[in-house]
Design an enzyme around this catalytic site. Structure first.
Site, PDB file in Angstrom:
ATOM      1  N   ARG A 167      42.638  29.126  29.401  1.00 37.33           N
ATOM      2  CA  ARG A 167      42.907  30.299  30.734  1.00 37.33           C
ATOM      3  C   ARG A 167      43.262  29.555  32.065  1.00 37.33           C
ATOM      4  O   ARG A 167      44.319  29.164  32.685  1.00 37.33           O
ATOM      5  CB  ARG A 167      41.898  30.911  31.099  1.00 37.33           C
TER       6      ARG A 167
ATOM      7  N   ASN B 238      40.238  37.069  29.454  1.00 36.03           N
ATOM      8  CA  ASN B 238      39.468  36.170  27.900  1.00 36.03           C
ATOM      9  C   ASN B 238      39.680  38.234  27.720  1.00 36.03           C
ATOM     10  O   ASN B 238      38.817  38.214  28.562  1.00 36.03           O
ATOM     11  CB  ASN B 238      37.644  35.344  27.677  1.00 36.03           C
TER      12      ASN B 238
END
Length: 99
Positions: A24, A42
């Site tokens: 990320r 996520n």
């Protein structure tokens, strides 16, 4: 005078070893480098999902990055892109990491 291209938006989901490897953070950094906005998060299924918005050329660059590069320790097995659409204007102002 050159008319500015209408931005596009595309949703994505990345499969493989993409959690616990700073995916990320690297995705946000690459999106910022390309001047894109959107988000990344996520999932409970072990994937990473998100949305990209910006000029189509830069979105395409980011799609390739998501498919072939990712974070240094990630292992990408598949990426799905969907819901591509043209936007009258960007819907986000930054590229954020959602928890």
């Amino acid at each position: 005078m050159v008319e500015e291209e209408q931005p596009i938006s595309v949703d994505y989901e990345v499969f493989g070893k993409v959690q616990g490897v700073f995916f990320r953070k690297y995705t946000q950094a690459e999106g910022n480098r390309l001047g894109l906005v959107g988000w990344v998060r996520n999932t409970d299924a072990g994937t990473v999902t998100g949305q990209l918005q910006g000029p189509s050329e830069k979105v395409r660059e980011m799609q390739v990055w998501l498919q072939k590069k990712g974070s240094p320790k990630s292992r990408i097995t598949k990426v799905q892109f969907q819901n591509e659409r043209r936007l009258p204007k960007l819907e986000h102002s930054t590229f954020s990491i959602c928890k």
